[in-house]
Design an enzyme around this catalytic site. Sequence first.
Site, PDB file in Angstrom:
ATOM      1  N   LYS A  22       0.828  -1.207   0.000  1.00 12.29           N
ATOM      2  CA  LYS A  22       0.000   0.000   0.000  1.00 12.29           C
ATOM      3  C   LYS A  22       0.866   1.263   0.000  1.00 12.29           C
ATOM      4  CE  LYS A  22      -1.743   1.646   4.012  1.00 12.29           C
ATOM      5  NZ  LYS A  22      -1.468   3.084   4.252  1.00 12.29           N
ATOM      6  N   ASN A  23       1.871   1.285   0.862  1.00 13.92           N
ATOM      7  CA  ASN A  23       2.662   2.505   1.016  1.00 13.92           C
ATOM      8  C   ASN A  23       3.614   2.752  -0.150  1.00 13.92           C
ATOM      9  OD1 ASN A  23       1.334   3.021   3.338  1.00 13.92           O
ATOM     10  ND2 ASN A  23       3.051   2.614   4.730  1.00 13.92           N
ATOM     11  N   CYS A 118      -4.286  12.924  13.100  1.00 13.20           N
ATOM     12  CA  CYS A 118      -4.943  11.638  12.913  1.00 13.20           C
ATOM     13  C   CYS A 118      -4.781  10.864  14.208  1.00 13.20           C
ATOM     14  CB  CYS A 118      -4.375  10.876  11.732  1.00 13.20           C
ATOM     15  SG  CYS A 118      -2.802  10.120  12.064  1.00 13.20           S
ATOM     16  N   ARG A 123       1.149  14.676  13.445  1.00  9.87           N
ATOM     17  CA  ARG A 123       1.660  14.474  12.089  1.00  9.87           C
ATOM     18  C   ARG A 123       1.710  15.742  11.244  1.00  9.87           C
ATOM     19  NH1 ARG A 123      -0.583   8.742   9.956  1.00  9.87           N
ATOM     20  NH2 ARG A 123       1.290   8.768   8.705  1.00  9.87           N
ATOM     21  N   ASP A 307       4.935   0.656  11.899  1.00 10.80           N
ATOM     22  CA  ASP A 307       3.713   0.017  11.396  1.00 10.80           C
ATOM     23  C   ASP A 307       3.602  -1.454  11.817  1.00 10.80           C
ATOM     24  OD1 ASP A 307       2.928   2.354  10.244  1.00 10.80           O
ATOM     25  OD2 ASP A 307       3.369   1.778   8.180  1.00 10.80           O
ATOM     26  N   ARG A 399      -8.716  -0.019   5.009  1.00 11.51           N
ATOM     27  CA  ARG A 399      -7.851   0.951   4.340  1.00 11.51           C
ATOM     28  C   ARG A 399      -6.553   0.302   3.883  1.00 11.51           C
ATOM     29  NH1 ARG A 399      -6.491   6.110   7.474  1.00 11.51           N
ATOM     30  NH2 ARG A 399      -5.237   6.159   5.597  1.00 11.51           N
TER      31      ARG A 399
HETATM   32  C1  UD1 Z   1       4.603   6.908   6.291  1.00 12.65           C
HETATM   33  C2  UD1 Z   1       3.688   5.706   6.124  1.00 12.65           C
HETATM   34  C3  UD1 Z   1       3.157   5.255   7.472  1.00 12.65           C
HETATM   35  C4  UD1 Z   1       4.317   5.013   8.445  1.00 12.65           C
HETATM   36  C5  UD1 Z   1       5.244   6.210   8.498  1.00 12.65           C
HETATM   37  C6  UD1 Z   1       6.505   5.954   9.319  1.00 12.65           C
HETATM   38  C7  UD1 Z   1       2.747   6.007   3.916  1.00 12.65           C
HETATM   39  C8  UD1 Z   1       1.562   6.326   3.084  1.00 12.65           C
HETATM   40  N1  UD1 Z   1       2.590   6.077   5.254  1.00 12.65           N
HETATM   41  O1  UD1 Z   1       3.817   7.973   6.828  1.00 12.65           O
HETATM   42  O2  UD1 Z   1       2.412   4.048   7.285  1.00 12.65           O
HETATM   43  O3  UD1 Z   1       3.803   4.765   9.739  1.00 12.65           O
HETATM   44  O4  UD1 Z   1       5.667   6.578   7.172  1.00 12.65           O
HETATM   45  O5  UD1 Z   1       7.179   4.842   8.823  1.00 12.65           O
HETATM   46  O6  UD1 Z   1       3.803   5.653   3.411  1.00 12.65           O
HETATM   47  N2  UD1 Z   1       6.865  14.628  10.578  1.00 12.65           N
HETATM   48  C9  UD1 Z   1       6.969  15.974  10.869  1.00 12.65           C
HETATM   49  N3  UD1 Z   1       6.926  16.869   9.839  1.00 12.65           N
HETATM   50  C10 UD1 Z   1       6.766  16.474   8.543  1.00 12.65           C
HETATM   51  C11 UD1 Z   1       6.657  15.113   8.251  1.00 12.65           C
HETATM   52  C12 UD1 Z   1       6.715  14.203   9.287  1.00 12.65           C
HETATM   53  O7  UD1 Z   1       7.113  16.360  12.029  1.00 12.65           O
HETATM   54  O8  UD1 Z   1       6.720  17.337   7.657  1.00 12.65           O
HETATM   55  C13 UD1 Z   1       6.931  13.627  11.671  1.00 12.65           C
HETATM   56  C14 UD1 Z   1       5.668  12.792  11.821  1.00 12.65           C
HETATM   57  O9  UD1 Z   1       4.707  13.433  12.623  1.00 12.65           O
HETATM   58  C15 UD1 Z   1       6.219  11.543  12.462  1.00 12.65           C
HETATM   59  C16 UD1 Z   1       7.586  11.396  11.816  1.00 12.65           C
HETATM   60  O10 UD1 Z   1       7.913  12.676  11.319  1.00 12.65           O
HETATM   61  O11 UD1 Z   1       6.372  11.716  13.846  1.00 12.65           O
HETATM   62  C17 UD1 Z   1       7.665  10.402  10.679  1.00 12.65           C
HETATM   63  O12 UD1 Z   1       6.608  10.614   9.793  1.00 12.65           O
HETATM   64  P1  UD1 Z   1       6.701  10.264   8.229  1.00 12.65           P
HETATM   65  O13 UD1 Z   1       7.865   9.370   7.994  1.00 12.65           O
HETATM   66  O14 UD1 Z   1       6.607  11.528   7.462  1.00 12.65           O
HETATM   67  O15 UD1 Z   1       5.370   9.421   8.025  1.00 12.65           O
HETATM   68  P2  UD1 Z   1       4.373   9.464   6.804  1.00 12.65           P
HETATM   69  O16 UD1 Z   1       5.105   9.692   5.541  1.00 12.65           O
HETATM   70  O17 UD1 Z   1       3.215  10.348   7.133  1.00 12.65           O
END
Ligand code: UD1
Length: 420
Positions: A22-23, A118, A123, A307, A399
Amino acid sequence: MDRIRIRGGRPLSGEIVIGGAKNAALPLMAAAMLTEDRLVLSNVPRLADIQTMTALLAQHGLAIEAVGNDGRTISLGGPIRNTEAPYDIVRKMRASFLVLGPLLARAGEARVSLPGGCGIGARPIDLHLKGLEQLGARIVLEGGYIDARVDGRLRGASIVFPFVSVGATENLLMAASLADGRTVLANAAREPEIGDLAACLVAMGARIEGIGSDKLVVDGVDALHGAEHAIIPDRIETGSYACAAAISGGSVFLRHAHQDHLGATLRTLREAGVDIQEQPDGLMVQRLNGLHGTDAMTEPYPGFPTDMQAQFMALMAVAEGASMVTETIFENRFMHVPELNRMGARINVHGASAIVRGVPGLSGAPVMATDLRASLSLILAGLAAKGETMVNRVYHLDRGYEAVEQKLAACGADIERIAG
Ligand code: UD1
């Protein structure tokens, strides 16, 4: 709202086919906006999130069609007619935000609803925005929407992420592929799904070096072209069903599972007493002896995945001895704990760590799914528990897990979906 009823206590035995990740699929679909040609993706999982991304891209103007008759191959392409990603779709799925980079790079403008928080934490998306600004985008927040524009093309830049973000790395990688000049992404996420995205972008004509490392060097090109790409198997689905085989005391062959993407997960499961053998085209997972308490700490790849945290905790709930499960990625990802405790688990949360004291058995109970991975941890607990477990709010599950109840029932689980 659908529910899932499980009567626990049956060891699983048989085969589960692992679907496409999915990701990986979500960013790959967004990448289709980087070209007017057709991008053909195969091994696309059948999931609610994929439908959401399809609806989002369709309203941007893309034509998305099934190819062949395996039901898992789609073609995406066509001009971008609308650069706005509306709140109604983005609020359903945060990964919608991945359209921002491609829209900006291709159309020079984008209006994307802010995703908001969420279940598992606040996030933020600051890293995405800061990175795009460094590539020359002007970004303002207006009425809950991010309004981003660039005069002409985005321009290559050197970007150092202050911490690792999967989504920000993906957004920037896509945007940089069409930027003018060289972009360096340092402290980039190294998740296999990013490698898959990069491989597809290269097939589309992008120039990317350092794939698989934490430093990606992208030399922007004027245009990308169509390509065909097969999505990698889902490592989280694999790990989740490995936990199912283990918690039920059974043995299951996970077809199409890739050992390569599962280093820390398999190491941790083996340490806990799960037997995992690599075989042609998959992994054989069985529990031969007892399970013992084993610590795990979530980290960016190649560390133990956040995850997998909830599913591993369900397994540790019935292991012998104690374990400490530490969550370092999301601040609020222990919502499964009170639900597992309602089934007789003994888990205490102290800040970012949960102490799990293994119990000899769980007992079935009505429980509430709170997010995608938490839902699967409750199903796992239900498989091991005595009596009936009713998992409510399974829309979270739909999902990201395809046909869970069919896959588990085919291996002998007493599980059914109750519509309503
Ligand atoms: C992706 C995955 C999700 C997984 C996560 C971490 C997808 C669609 N989703 O989510 O399943 O749990 O990686 O492996 O691929 N953060 C910030 N600022 C930002 C971006 C992130 O503070 O601009 C923080 C987030 O709140 C979190 C951490 O960084 O604490 C990591 O998040 P991130 O790796 O960005 O996760 P996603 O890409 O949202």
